[in-house]
Write an enzyme that holds these catalytic residues in place. Structure first.
Site, PDB file in Angstrom:
ATOM      1  CB  ILE A  29      51.990  52.304  17.274  1.00  0.00           C
ATOM      2  CG1 ILE A  29      51.730  53.747  16.831  1.00  0.00           C
ATOM      3  CG2 ILE A  29      50.823  51.767  18.085  1.00  0.00           C
ATOM      4  CD1 ILE A  29      50.487  53.915  15.974  1.00  0.00           C
ATOM      5  CE  LYS A  31      63.076  56.197  21.024  1.00  0.00           C
ATOM      6  NZ  LYS A  31      62.617  57.532  21.427  1.00  0.00           N
ATOM      7  N   GLY A  32      60.962  57.387  16.157  1.00  0.00           N
ATOM      8  CA  GLY A  32      61.966  57.878  15.227  1.00  0.00           C
ATOM      9  C   GLY A  32      63.036  58.642  15.976  1.00  0.00           C
ATOM     10  CB  VAL A  37      53.975  57.144  16.076  1.00  0.00           C
ATOM     11  CG1 VAL A  37      52.554  57.158  15.514  1.00  0.00           C
ATOM     12  CG2 VAL A  37      54.919  57.905  15.152  1.00  0.00           C
ATOM     13  CE  LYS A  52      56.569  61.446  12.670  1.00  0.00           C
ATOM     14  NZ  LYS A  52      56.797  61.279  11.219  1.00  0.00           N
ATOM     15  CG  ASP A 150      62.810  56.852   4.505  1.00  0.00           C
ATOM     16  OD1 ASP A 150      63.607  56.015   4.027  1.00  0.00           O
ATOM     17  OD2 ASP A 150      62.594  56.962   5.723  1.00  0.00           O
TER      18      ASP A 150
END
EC number: 2.7.11.34
Length: 302
Positions: A29, A31-32, A37, A52, A150
């Site tokens: 669900i 992405k970093g 995640v 995560k 952020d």
């Protein structure tokens, strides 16, 4: 004891027994840079969570590793209905895994895109309904000496019941009472304050800048500093000079437009306190709520 308490208190299984085998991964669900995640089902309790997974050993930079561990420490201190809840963390298969509350319906960026695609503005009543919850979350964080760093629509999650959940604290920073400013260039450029771009040090007022940018975007359906043909340099200059189109006075209230302009000020010291933003948001949400007296003009004392 409810389902959330079961996992949060580690009644079953104990924390040293947590592993990926205890979760059924259903779908990705998010992405970093260093993480993914997933929506996951706990096998020992009837609960869906956001899992995560962070590639700890792929982070060669020591600061990046510390930031991930910092996220866990921050989340442990937060307990508010409008903040994504921390459940647990464990290392498995060379990955740091963080178990978080799942916000099913999506995020603020999805809602903004939905209205923009439909050619409609978000009604001001709806804006305050969601924004007041964000303001409550931010007030809770700042009361714990925690800065988000952020804040943007993609990090403001919304549940199926319309509850706002402020999340993704990977860039958060704990401020001790002796700390007045932090010096690191992190965050999303469209929402970064002038002091962050200039790397001149910043404090909690940077979150207020980003919050003002988010409120503006809810009304205008785009960032105040958005441009079709912009590079990073021109974006930074627009931010430093606070160059953005004003919100239409014939559509949005004086209170909304005033709050935006007060948050998006180049001098951090002149921005409102978090408590002031919350006060305005509570007042306006009460005014626009069905139980409010719609015949009364909202106060401008803020």
């Amino acid at each position: 004891m409810d389902k959330i308490s079961n996992i949060y208190n580690f009644d079953d299984p104990p924390p040293d027994k947590l592993s990926l085998e205890l979760f059924i991964i259903e779908k990705k669900i998010g992405k970093g840079q260093f993480s993914e995640v997933f929506r996951a089902q706990c096998t020992w309790v009837d609960l869906h969570v956001a899992l995560k997974k962070i590639q700890v050993f792929e982070m060669v930079d020591q600061k990046a590793r510390q930031d991930c561990l910092k996220e866990i420490d921050l989340l442990k201190q937060l307990n508010h209905v409008n903040v994504i809840r921390y459940y647990a963390s464990f290392i498995d298969n060379n990955q740091l895994n963080i178990v978080l509350e799942l916000a099913e319906a999506g995020d603020m960026s999805r809602m903004i895109k939905h209205f923009k695609k439909g050619g409609r503005l978000i009604p001001e009543k709806t804006i305050w309904k969601y924004f007041v919850q964000l303001a409550r979350a931010l007030a809770h964080m700042h009361s714990k000496r925690i800065m988000h760093r952020d804040i943007k629509p993609a990090n403001v999650f919304i549940t199926g019941n319309g509850i706002v959940k402020l999340g993704d604290l990977g860039l958060g920073r704990f401020f001790s009472s002796k700390t007045t400013a932090a010096h690191s260039l992190v965050g999303t450029p469209y929402y970064m304050s002038p002091e962050r771009i200039q790397e001149s040090g910043y404090n909690f007022k940077s979150d207020l800048w980003s919050t003002g940018c988010l409120l503006y975007e809810m009304a205008a359906l785009q960032s105040p500093f958005y441009g079709d043909k912009m590079n990073l340099y021109s974006l930074c200059k627009k931010i430093e000079n606070c160059e953005y189109p004003p919100l239409p006075a014939d559509i949005y209230s004086t209170q909304l437009r005033d709050l935006v302009s007060r948050c998006i000020l180049p001098e951090a010291s002149k921005r409102p306190e978090t408590s002031e933003v919350l006060q305005v948001a509570e007042h306006m949400n009460n005014y626009f709520s069905p139980s409010g007296d719609q015949s009364t003009t909202p106060s401008t004392q803020f």
